[in-house]
Design a protein around this motif. Structure first.
Motif, mmCIF file in Angstrom:
data_model
loop_
_atom_site.group_PDB
_atom_site.id
_atom_site.type_symbol
_atom_site.label_atom_id
_atom_site.label_comp_id
_atom_site.label_asym_id
_atom_site.label_seq_id
_atom_site.Cartn_x
_atom_site.Cartn_y
_atom_site.Cartn_z
ATOM 1 N N LEU A 166 0.619 -1.368 0.047
ATOM 2 C CA LEU A 166 0.102 -0.113 0.110
ATOM 3 C C LEU A 166 1.241 0.994 0.121
ATOM 4 C CD1 LEU A 166 -2.491 1.342 0.079
ATOM 5 C CD2 LEU A 166 -2.654 1.220 2.781
ATOM 6 N N THR A 167 1.754 1.353 0.348
ATOM 7 C CA THR A 167 2.784 3.045 1.147
ATOM 8 C C THR A 167 3.060 2.964 -0.381
ATOM 9 O OG1 THR A 167 2.836 1.990 3.248
ATOM 10 C CG2 THR A 167 4.744 3.199 2.355
ATOM 11 N N VAL A 168 3.656 1.437 -1.417
ATOM 12 C CA VAL A 168 4.879 1.983 -2.414
ATOM 13 C C VAL A 168 3.862 2.507 -3.805
ATOM 14 C CG1 VAL A 168 5.535 0.925 -4.377
ATOM 15 C CG2 VAL A 168 6.370 0.106 -2.205
ATOM 16 N N ASP A 169 2.721 1.624 -3.828
ATOM 17 C CA ASP A 169 1.381 2.604 -4.398
ATOM 18 C C ASP A 169 0.687 3.944 -4.354
ATOM 19 O OD1 ASP A 169 1.475 0.345 -5.828
ATOM 20 O OD2 ASP A 169 -0.335 -0.637 -5.009
ATOM 21 N N VAL A 170 1.214 4.381 -2.473
ATOM 22 C CA VAL A 170 1.037 5.763 -1.916
ATOM 23 C C VAL A 170 1.799 6.904 -3.155
ATOM 24 C CG1 VAL A 170 0.262 7.319 -0.200
ATOM 25 C CG2 VAL A 170 -1.029 4.718 -1.008
ATOM 26 N N TYR A 171 2.808 6.035 -2.650
ATOM 27 C CA TYR A 171 3.963 6.989 -2.982
ATOM 28 C C TYR A 171 4.019 7.208 -4.106
ATOM 29 C CZ TYR A 171 6.884 7.746 0.590
ATOM 30 O OH TYR A 171 7.871 8.593 2.113
ATOM 31 N N LYS A 172 3.945 5.658 -5.523
ATOM 32 C CA LYS A 172 2.896 6.036 -6.849
ATOM 33 C C LYS A 172 2.077 7.381 -6.919
ATOM 34 C CE LYS A 172 4.998 1.987 -8.107
ATOM 35 N NZ LYS A 172 4.993 0.569 -7.983
ATOM 36 N N LEU A 173 1.171 7.035 -6.108
ATOM 37 C CA LEU A 173 -0.282 7.638 -6.339
ATOM 38 C C LEU A 173 0.472 9.312 -6.617
ATOM 39 C CD1 LEU A 173 -3.157 7.539 -6.684
ATOM 40 C CD2 LEU A 173 -3.180 7.455 -4.500
ATOM 41 N N THR A 174 1.040 9.866 -5.437
ATOM 42 C CA THR A 174 1.474 11.299 -4.827
ATOM 43 C C THR A 174 2.431 11.893 -6.082
ATOM 44 O OG1 THR A 174 3.079 10.408 -3.627
ATOM 45 C CG2 THR A 174 1.500 10.646 -2.680
ATOM 46 N N GLN A 175 2.769 10.446 -6.889
ATOM 47 C CA GLN A 175 3.855 11.496 -7.724
ATOM 48 C C GLN A 175 2.894 12.453 -8.886
ATOM 49 O OE1 GLN A 175 5.738 8.279 -10.042
ATOM 50 N NE2 GLN A 175 6.880 7.939 -8.275
ATOM 51 N N TYR A 176 1.570 12.038 -9.054
ATOM 52 C CA TYR A 176 0.666 12.768 -10.191
ATOM 53 C C TYR A 176 0.332 13.931 -9.196
ATOM 54 C CZ TYR A 176 2.045 9.008 -12.618
ATOM 55 O OH TYR A 176 3.061 7.593 -13.454
ATOM 56 N N MET A 177 0.205 14.620 -8.015
ATOM 57 C CA MET A 177 -0.647 15.329 -7.274
ATOM 58 C C MET A 177 0.343 16.615 -7.373
ATOM 59 S SD MET A 177 -0.999 13.891 -3.704
ATOM 60 C CE MET A 177 -2.822 12.612 -3.622
ATOM 61 N N PRO A 178 -0.108 18.018 -7.676
ATOM 62 C CA PRO A 178 0.892 19.093 -7.873
ATOM 63 C C PRO A 178 2.147 19.519 -6.984
ATOM 64 C CG PRO A 178 -1.857 19.539 -7.712
ATOM 65 C CD PRO A 178 -1.515 17.934 -6.856
ATOM 66 N N LYS A 179 2.764 19.872 -7.633
ATOM 67 C CA LYS A 179 3.943 19.863 -7.123
ATOM 68 C C LYS A 179 4.533 21.160 -5.922
ATOM 69 C CE LYS A 179 6.084 17.008 -9.791
ATOM 70 N NZ LYS A 179 5.635 15.672 -9.468
#
Length: 121
Positions: free
Chosen positions: A15-28
């Protein structure tokens, strides 16, 4: 390391790894805002499971399971806010929320198991 064999740890780490991947697309510009909060909550979950598994006292182990559960609830709240801010899609939220719910149940059951171990001593 015994914690690596625990299903709750494996699920939390994934879950943590996937959450990190998900946040890559959030506004800088949210890097030090909600992204930081989300990733800190997420990484706290498997970290506390691991730390608790290294404790000798069952009460201490239960404490760290509870902390992991609390971090999971924080993550759930933060992702709900990210959804409302349109930082993640409804589909992304639904998929990750199912995993959060599953892990919450498993952490609760793991804590119950540990508490029963105390009672039987």
């Amino acid at each position: 390391m015994i914690y690596r064999k625990l299903l709750v740890y494996k699920l939390a780490k994934s879950l943590t790894v996937d959450v990190y991947k998900l946040t890559q697309y959030m506004p800088k510009y949210e890097r030090y805002g909600i992204i930081s909060q989300i990733t800190r909550s997420a990484i706290s979950i498997p970290s506390n499971i691991a730390e608790g598994s290294g404790r000798k006292s069952l009460k201490e182990q239960i404490y760290f399971i509870e902390v992991a559960y609390g971090s999971l609830m924080e993550l759930s709240c933060q992702l709900e806010i990210a959804l409302e801010l349109n930082y993640i899609s409804e589909q992304q939220y639904d998929e990750i929320n199912k995993r959060i719910h599953n892990l919450a149940i498993r952490l609760y059951n793991y804590k119950e198991y540990k508490q029963k171990s105390i009672a039987s001593q």
